[in-house]
Design a protein around this motif. Sequence first.
Motif, PDB file in Angstrom:
ATOM      1  N   GLU A  70      54.637  32.052 -53.559  1.00 49.80           N
ATOM      2  CA  GLU A  70      54.419  31.349 -55.022  1.00 49.80           C
ATOM      3  C   GLU A  70      55.509  30.366 -55.080  1.00 49.80           C
ATOM      4  N   ALA A  71      56.592  30.392 -54.228  1.00 53.35           N
ATOM      5  CA  ALA A  71      57.823  29.491 -53.965  1.00 53.35           C
ATOM      6  C   ALA A  71      57.340  28.147 -53.710  1.00 53.35           C
ATOM      7  N   SER A  72      57.943  27.328 -54.816  1.00 59.56           N
ATOM      8  CA  SER A  72      57.420  25.684 -54.459  1.00 59.56           C
ATOM      9  C   SER A  72      58.758  25.021 -53.826  1.00 59.56           C
ATOM     10  N   TYR A  73      58.142  24.536 -52.861  1.00 60.04           N
ATOM     11  CA  TYR A  73      59.432  23.717 -52.224  1.00 60.04           C
ATOM     12  C   TYR A  73      58.504  22.557 -51.018  1.00 60.04           C
ATOM     13  N   THR A  74      59.297  21.601 -50.617  1.00 54.96           N
ATOM     14  CA  THR A  74      59.082  20.898 -49.507  1.00 54.96           C
ATOM     15  C   THR A  74      59.684  21.051 -48.310  1.00 54.96           C
ATOM     16  N   LEU A  75      59.169  21.375 -46.881  1.00 54.91           N
ATOM     17  CA  LEU A  75      59.869  21.686 -45.844  1.00 54.91           C
ATOM     18  C   LEU A  75      59.727  20.352 -45.146  1.00 54.91           C
ATOM     19  N   GLU A  76      61.027  19.880 -44.544  1.00 52.81           N
ATOM     20  CA  GLU A  76      61.022  18.889 -43.609  1.00 52.81           C
ATOM     21  C   GLU A  76      61.869  19.335 -42.189  1.00 52.81           C
ATOM     22  N   VAL A  77      60.945  19.303 -41.281  1.00 56.73           N
ATOM     23  CA  VAL A  77      61.963  19.730 -39.784  1.00 56.73           C
ATOM     24  C   VAL A  77      61.787  18.574 -38.878  1.00 56.73           C
ATOM     25  N   THR A  78      63.026  18.097 -38.743  1.00 56.28           N
ATOM     26  CA  THR A  78      63.102  16.759 -38.075  1.00 56.28           C
ATOM     27  C   THR A  78      64.381  16.626 -37.042  1.00 56.28           C
ATOM     28  N   SER A  79      64.283  15.312 -36.454  1.00 60.05           N
ATOM     29  CA  SER A  79      65.215  14.950 -35.491  1.00 60.05           C
ATOM     30  C   SER A  79      66.257  14.233 -36.147  1.00 60.05           C
ATOM     31  N   PRO A  80      67.583  14.059 -35.685  1.00 58.45           N
ATOM     32  CA  PRO A  80      68.729  13.182 -36.474  1.00 58.45           C
ATOM     33  C   PRO A  80      68.185  11.819 -36.010  1.00 58.45           C
ATOM     34  N   GLY A  81      68.238  10.898 -37.094  1.00 54.36           N
ATOM     35  CA  GLY A  81      67.924   9.471 -36.990  1.00 54.36           C
ATOM     36  C   GLY A  81      68.926   8.867 -36.178  1.00 54.36           C
ATOM     37  N   ALA A  82      68.109   7.653 -35.617  1.00 57.40           N
ATOM     38  CA  ALA A  82      69.148   6.967 -34.445  1.00 57.40           C
ATOM     39  C   ALA A  82      70.215   6.447 -35.058  1.00 57.40           C
ATOM     40  N   ASP A  83      70.525   6.331 -36.448  1.00 61.57           N
ATOM     41  CA  ASP A  83      71.584   5.718 -36.812  1.00 61.57           C
ATOM     42  C   ASP A  83      72.578   6.780 -37.435  1.00 61.57           C
TER      43      ASP A  83
END
Length: 157
Positions: A70-83
């Motif tokens: 029931e925990a509410s969260y948004t998960l984003e797994v990403t690479s480092p941006g070019a900048d």
Amino acid sequence: MHFDRTQLLEMLQESLSGPELFVVGLTVSDSAVRPKITAILDSEQGMGIEEYARVSRRLAHRIDEAYGEEASYTLEVTSPGADQPLTDSRQYTRHVGRKLQLKLTDGTEKIGALEATETEGIQLAEEIKEKSKTKTLPTAFIPFSTIAEARVVISFK
């Protein structure tokens, strides 16, 4: 809902599929309603989208087990941006042959081609401007300990 960053980092490390992957950053927003967990991963060879998806599923599963479904969260797994700056010595390997902009701990700045990486630093062929020309100096060793910030120079030529 409060997420413990240390515990999340541990869960993230456990979610990686092998030693070639490493964590560049982990942030948790302060939103009390729906915090955003952002995991930034990299590898010396680069990663495909499938690998990010696998890590994301594994991490989400671990978070749900630890904090309840029931925990509410948004998960984003990403690479480092070019900048984004290079923050881990292992990130340099993939950029051999590209141009880097360095800010050193003594305040000086250098721009040049990354010729090679070594255990303790990098080999950089620095470019300097002389009048209206650019001159490339012989390759020189720059220890990681003296690099305050390193960015890949993006070229649109």
